[in-house]
Scaffold this motif. Structure first.
Motif, mmCIF file in Angstrom:
data_model
loop_
_atom_site.group_PDB
_atom_site.id
_atom_site.type_symbol
_atom_site.label_atom_id
_atom_site.label_comp_id
_atom_site.label_asym_id
_atom_site.label_seq_id
_atom_site.Cartn_x
_atom_site.Cartn_y
_atom_site.Cartn_z
ATOM 1 N N THR A 2 -14.306 12.761 4.557
ATOM 2 C CA THR A 2 -13.232 13.855 4.586
ATOM 3 C C THR A 2 -13.949 15.282 4.379
ATOM 4 N N SER A 3 -13.411 16.293 5.173
ATOM 5 C CA SER A 3 -14.140 17.312 5.526
ATOM 6 C C SER A 3 -13.387 18.599 5.586
ATOM 7 N N GLY A 4 -13.726 19.971 5.111
ATOM 8 C CA GLY A 4 -12.818 20.831 5.085
ATOM 9 C C GLY A 4 -11.808 20.980 3.679
ATOM 10 N N GLY A 5 -10.719 21.680 4.034
ATOM 11 C CA GLY A 5 -9.810 21.742 3.014
ATOM 12 C C GLY A 5 -9.155 20.359 2.767
ATOM 13 N N ASP A 6 -8.763 19.897 1.414
ATOM 14 C CA ASP A 6 -8.297 18.588 1.331
ATOM 15 C C ASP A 6 -6.757 18.668 1.614
ATOM 16 N N GLY A 34 -18.168 15.286 2.647
ATOM 17 C CA GLY A 34 -18.097 15.824 4.152
ATOM 18 C C GLY A 34 -19.644 15.893 4.708
ATOM 19 N N TYR A 35 -19.930 16.837 5.577
ATOM 20 C CA TYR A 35 -21.031 16.868 6.180
ATOM 21 C C TYR A 35 -22.346 17.021 5.322
ATOM 22 N N GLN A 36 -21.846 17.771 4.076
ATOM 23 C CA GLN A 36 -22.916 17.970 3.174
ATOM 24 C C GLN A 36 -23.668 16.431 2.531
ATOM 25 N N ALA A 65 -16.147 18.891 1.218
ATOM 26 C CA ALA A 65 -16.854 20.054 1.208
ATOM 27 C C ALA A 65 -16.941 20.958 2.405
ATOM 28 N N ARG A 66 -17.421 22.207 2.130
ATOM 29 C CA ARG A 66 -18.074 23.090 3.674
ATOM 30 C C ARG A 66 -19.464 23.044 3.441
ATOM 31 N N SER A 67 -20.053 22.682 4.649
ATOM 32 C CA SER A 67 -21.497 22.630 4.623
ATOM 33 C C SER A 67 -22.123 23.769 5.437
ATOM 34 N N LYS A 68 -22.785 24.458 5.040
ATOM 35 C CA LYS A 68 -23.529 25.605 5.765
ATOM 36 C C LYS A 68 -24.618 25.015 6.477
ATOM 37 N N GLU A 69 -25.166 23.980 5.818
ATOM 38 C CA GLU A 69 -26.432 23.491 6.421
ATOM 39 C C GLU A 69 -26.362 22.617 7.600
ATOM 40 N N PHE A 70 -24.940 22.112 7.689
ATOM 41 C CA PHE A 70 -24.670 21.106 9.102
ATOM 42 C C PHE A 70 -24.568 22.228 10.041
ATOM 43 N N ARG A 71 -24.229 23.573 9.792
ATOM 44 C CA ARG A 71 -24.189 24.271 11.154
ATOM 45 C C ARG A 71 -25.576 24.658 11.441
ATOM 46 N N THR A 72 -26.657 24.329 11.253
ATOM 47 C CA THR A 72 -27.824 24.546 11.570
ATOM 48 C C THR A 72 -28.511 23.286 12.205
ATOM 49 N N GLY A 95 -10.430 15.652 8.837
ATOM 50 C CA GLY A 95 -10.469 17.114 8.499
ATOM 51 C C GLY A 95 -9.555 18.003 9.369
ATOM 52 N N GLY A 96 -9.832 19.370 9.538
ATOM 53 C CA GLY A 96 -9.316 20.343 10.369
ATOM 54 C C GLY A 96 -10.164 20.589 11.413
ATOM 55 N N ASP A 97 -9.868 21.638 12.246
ATOM 56 C CA ASP A 97 -10.540 22.001 13.415
ATOM 57 C C ASP A 97 -12.008 22.219 13.346
ATOM 58 N N GLY A 98 -12.282 22.875 12.180
ATOM 59 C CA GLY A 98 -13.673 23.129 11.917
ATOM 60 C C GLY A 98 -14.545 22.038 11.734
ATOM 61 N N SER A 99 -14.012 20.858 11.132
ATOM 62 C CA SER A 99 -14.845 19.804 11.070
ATOM 63 C C SER A 99 -14.926 18.977 12.369
ATOM 64 N N PHE A 100 -13.838 18.890 13.354
ATOM 65 C CA PHE A 100 -13.979 18.615 14.519
ATOM 66 C C PHE A 100 -15.026 19.190 15.463
ATOM 67 N N THR A 101 -15.123 20.444 15.291
ATOM 68 C CA THR A 101 -16.009 21.362 15.813
ATOM 69 C C THR A 101 -17.356 20.764 15.683
ATOM 70 N N GLY A 102 -17.592 20.401 14.203
ATOM 71 C CA GLY A 102 -19.034 19.932 13.873
ATOM 72 C C GLY A 102 -19.085 18.464 14.541
ATOM 73 N N GLY A 103 -18.274 18.000 14.590
ATOM 74 C CA GLY A 103 -18.604 16.547 15.074
ATOM 75 C C GLY A 103 -18.447 16.553 16.464
#
Ligand code: ATP
Length: 318
Positions: A2-6, A34-36, A65-72, A95-103
């Protein structure tokens, strides 16, 4: 994961994914935070009995969680290595659209199968009429507004109630109508301050002694809810105006039956898509069927509010 806002219903979705995996004789691994947690290999093997008694619980047992590291790039490389080491070969992201973008980014780099389950109270995702948690948030919101109405009518007060929705007015519009609000301010439409004032004055003339105005966080007039309240108080000095910001209570609580059933259906479909070798899809509710939408479309597409509801709201506040 589960990622982003609960959102309420995330636990029911975890339970569904775990049990569908067991049904098809596949091992299921939960990823914490999440990604962290993926980067740090914070995993737990989950069998059907590990997810007992969670269908009715808000929040998420896997934490979010929100993970800055996963953006790298480096972060995503670590994540990939964690997955390979654990022998994981498919990912369900709730999760939401941010989590999907990461995916999507992760899939493009590593060709790793990813399926999304939309979990957010905002309902702002294309490819589903309902996101997980939205129905529960609506019910929580109208319950809160009903309570505010009791005190508003006892004291002849005008209440401004702020609800969640930075970019989308789904909660404001539907909970506003459901709770009998006089006016509803949403991010999608600038109805103007004058119009709101006129409407409040008109209803006062018609004998309404108390009123509720529902305001989405991201409404278009650009004023804070306190500025809106001041503006009305200045122009309607005979009204006692109060503000109530509902905040994070809208994200919590036991999921509604609708969200629980939706979560069960989405979890089954997500696992079945992975087993069919599909990737980069989001499961969603369309015409009461669970359908798959391209993940990039789900991210980029715009889920429009139903403008007919604005007209209905107008008629209701006569
Ligand atoms: P909510 O709708 O509640 O905000 P969300 O899933 O949209 O949920 P975000 O915080 O936007 O929440 O995203 C969750 C996580 O997804 C981020 O913390 C980050 O780890 C990852 N993520 C988002 N965008 C990207 C991106 N462009 N590249 C890599 N990872 C990303």
């Amino acid at each position: 994961m589960t990622s982003g806002g609960d959102a309420p219903g995330m636990n029911a979705a975890i339970r569904s994914v775990v049990r569908t995996c067991a049904y098809y004789d596949r091992e299921c691994v939960g990823i914490y935070r999440g990604y962290q947690g993926l980067i740090e290999a914070d995993f737990i093997t989950l069998g059907p009995r590990n997810v007992k008694n969670i269908i009715n619980k808000g929040g998420t047992i896997l934490k979010s969680a929100r993970s800055k590291e996963f953006r790298t790039k480096e972060g995503r490389e670590k994540a990939y290595n964690s997955l390979k080491k654990e022998g994981i070969d498919g990912l369900v992201v709730i999760g939401g659209d941010g989590s999907f973008t990461g995916g999507v980014v992760f899939n493009q780099e590593y060709n790793f199968p990813v399926i999304g389950i939309p979990g957010t109270i905002d309902n702002d995702i294309y490819g589903t009429t309902h996101t997980l948690g939205y129905d529960t948030a609506l019910n929580t919101t109208i319950e809160a507004i009903d309570k505010i109405r009791d005190t508003a009518s006892s004291h002849n007060r005008l209440f401004f109630v702020e609800v969640m929705g930075r970019d989308a007015g789904f909660i404001a519009l539907n909970a506003g109508i459901g709770a009998g609000a006089e006016e509803i301010l949403i991010p999608e439409e600038d109805l103007g301050l004058e119009r709101m004032l006129e409407s409040l004055k008109r209803s006062r003339r018609k004998g309404k002694l108390s009123s509720i105005v529902v305001v989405a966080e991201g409404e278009k007039t650009g004023k804070s809810i306190f500025e809106l309240a001041d503006y009305v108080e200045t122009n309607m000095p005979d009204y006692e105006v109060r503000v109530s910001v509902l905040g994070h209570m809208q994200r919590g609580g036991s999921p509604s039956c609708f969200d629980r059933v939706l979560a069960c259906r989405m979890g089954v479909k997500a696992v079945e898509l992975l087993l069919e070798g599909k990737t980069n899809l989001m499961v969603g509710l369309i015409n009461n069927e669970i359908e798959a939408t391209d993940l990039e479309k789900a991210i980029k597409g715009h889920h429009e509010i139903n403008r007919e509801l604005l007209r209905v709201s107008d008629i209701m506040s006569i």
